[in-house]
Write an enzyme that holds these catalytic residues in place. Structure first.
Site, PDB file in Angstrom:
ATOM      1  N   VAL A 191      -0.279   2.985  -2.905  1.00 27.95           N
ATOM      2  CA  VAL A 191       0.756   1.944  -2.976  1.00 27.95           C
ATOM      3  C   VAL A 191       1.953   2.461  -3.760  1.00 27.95           C
ATOM      4  O   VAL A 191       1.809   2.920  -4.894  1.00 27.95           O
ATOM      5  CB  VAL A 191       0.216   0.659  -3.670  1.00 27.95           C
ATOM      6  CG1 VAL A 191       1.307  -0.413  -3.726  1.00 27.95           C
ATOM      7  CG2 VAL A 191      -1.014   0.128  -2.942  1.00 27.95           C
TER       8      VAL A 191
ATOM      9  N   ILE B 115       5.267   5.885  -7.452  1.00 30.43           N
ATOM     10  CA  ILE B 115       5.328   4.910  -8.560  1.00 30.43           C
ATOM     11  C   ILE B 115       3.916   4.684  -9.117  1.00 30.43           C
ATOM     12  O   ILE B 115       3.018   4.334  -8.363  1.00 30.43           O
ATOM     13  CB  ILE B 115       5.848   3.541  -8.065  1.00 30.43           C
ATOM     14  CG1 ILE B 115       7.170   3.680  -7.305  1.00 30.43           C
ATOM     15  CG2 ILE B 115       5.978   2.568  -9.212  1.00 30.43           C
ATOM     16  CD1 ILE B 115       7.604   2.388  -6.624  1.00 30.43           C
TER      17      ILE B 115
ATOM     18  N   LYS C 276      -1.345  -2.472   1.716  1.00 24.29           N
ATOM     19  CA  LYS C 276      -0.980  -2.257   0.310  1.00 24.29           C
ATOM     20  C   LYS C 276      -1.123  -3.553  -0.505  1.00 24.29           C
ATOM     21  O   LYS C 276      -1.566  -3.525  -1.655  1.00 24.29           O
ATOM     22  CB  LYS C 276       0.437  -1.691   0.232  1.00 24.29           C
ATOM     23  CG  LYS C 276       0.511  -0.256   0.770  1.00 24.29           C
ATOM     24  CD  LYS C 276       1.941   0.191   1.004  1.00 24.29           C
ATOM     25  CE  LYS C 276       1.996   1.649   1.456  1.00 24.29           C
ATOM     26  NZ  LYS C 276       3.327   2.063   1.921  1.00 24.29           N
TER      27      LYS C 276
HETATM   28  N1  HSE Z   1       4.692   4.853   5.884  1.00 21.44           N
HETATM   29  C1  HSE Z   1       4.639   4.562   4.502  1.00 21.44           C
HETATM   30  C2  HSE Z   1       5.966   4.005   4.057  1.00 21.44           C
HETATM   31  C3  HSE Z   1       4.305   5.817   3.730  1.00 21.44           C
HETATM   32  O1  HSE Z   1       6.924   4.107   4.825  1.00 21.44           O
HETATM   33  O2  HSE Z   1       6.059   3.461   2.970  1.00 21.44           O
HETATM   34  C4  HSE Z   1       3.982   5.601   2.285  1.00 21.44           C
HETATM   35  O3  HSE Z   1       2.849   4.797   2.116  1.00 21.44           O
END
Ligand code: HSE
Length: 322
Positions: free
Chosen positions: A132, A136, A205
């Protein structure tokens, strides 16, 4: 000095970024952990990819078993993406006593409990910071430094691809298809970008964020989810004229009666909102705790090195305990 042997499953954007950091910053990582390490094997579909990172082709394997069952591997980085066979491979590695570090939010959101149980069974560790917010360190903060708080709200921009698309369409008037291609070329997007633009990646996420913040598991498919495919240039312009921006927000909130509500949805935010200025591939996680108050984490949420940074941080945490 203790020596750790690392196996990497998958050598795409994150696998490659992780490798590059482990090589470039070897001296400081060994100093900080008191361990030396060797990257022993890399499962790679296209061995040509190794050349771009200067990797000796002798490290390549086409068998995951070499890594998840290999006696000479202590720690596994799973970066193949998707729920299967990634979950099965992580479970096998953990049960075999190999700690696992993964950026694979789809597999973790679907199977967090199983992965934790397998880690316990094998006396190993599963670490998921890179799942996630890319680079960060929000998950470690939530589970460690902020873990004395009762949280009431988590609000995030947690998908770099869609934030990049909305920013480029809204600020520069560039067309959706062109910007999506650009996000794919930069390594932000998933292999199948439907997961990004339809909000599925955000739901994965948010499921992880809720498990860690509210100790409540909600399967990603049970989170009401809307992506950005219905947002037109006109919608973005109209928001701009009102002094607002449209952002894809992942939100979970606990009310006073203990009811948890959650959704992933494009929302119009006024300029005064802390998440309104989070543009391009940047992500932010804004969380409210009963003791700390409001805290916001901000940084690059996608891409090889930012996400690799979180993977390497997790590897270091594991090495420090050895
Ligand atoms: N495809 C994801 C994004 C990659 O664009 O945030 C990072 O988790």
């Amino acid at each position: 000095m203790k020596k750790i042997n690392i196996g990497i499953l998958g050598f795409g954007t994150v696998g490659g970024g992780t490798y590059d950091i482990l090589i470039k910053n070897r001296e400081l990582i060994e100093r900080r952990t008191g361990c030396s390490y060797e990257i022993k094997k890399i499962l790679v579909r296209n061995p040509e990819r190794l050349k771009a990172h200067g990797v000796d082709s002798s490290l390549a394997t086409d068998s995951a078993r070499d890594i998840i069952e290999g006696d000479d591997i202590d720690l596994v980085v799973e970066a193949i993406g998707g729920t299967e066979p990634a979950t099965d491979w992580m479970l096998t590695a953990l049960k075999n006593g190999k700690s696992v570090v993964t950026p694979n939010k789809a597999a973790v959101a679907a199977n967090l409990h199983k992965l934790k149980a397998a880690a316990k069974e094998g006396g190993a560790e599963i670490r998921i910071e890179a799942c996630v917010g890319g680079g960060i360190p929000a998950l470690t903060a939530i589970t460690e430094a902020l873990s004395g708080n009762e949280f009431s709200e988590v609000l995030g921009i947690v998908n770099g691809t869609t934030n990049y698309i909305l920013t480029k369409m809204g600020d520069e008037g560039l067309p959706y298809d062109e910007v999506l291609k650009d996000a794919q070329a930069k390594g932000f997007a998933e292999a199948d970008p439907t997961a990004d633009v339809e909000g599925i990646d955000c739901a994965n996420k948010l499921s992880i964020l809720m498990s860690l913040s509210f100790d409540k598991y909600v399967a990603p498919e049970d989170i009401p989810t809307e992506g950005i495919t219905n947002i037109s240039m006109e919608d973005l312009q109209r928001a701009k004229e009102k002094g607002c921006k449209i952002k894809l927000i992942s939100k979970a909130a606990l009310d006073e009666s203990g009811h948890l509500s959650y959704e992933v949805k494009p929302m119009e935010l006024p300029k005064s909102h802390p998440l309104c200025g989070v543009d391009s591939e940047f992500n932010a996680i804004y969380i409210t705790g009963d003791a700390v108050g409001e805290v916001m984490f901000y940084g690059k949420g996608a891409g090889a090195l930012p996400t690799g940074s979180a993977v390497v941080g997790d590897i270091i945490s594991i090495m420090k305990k050895l």
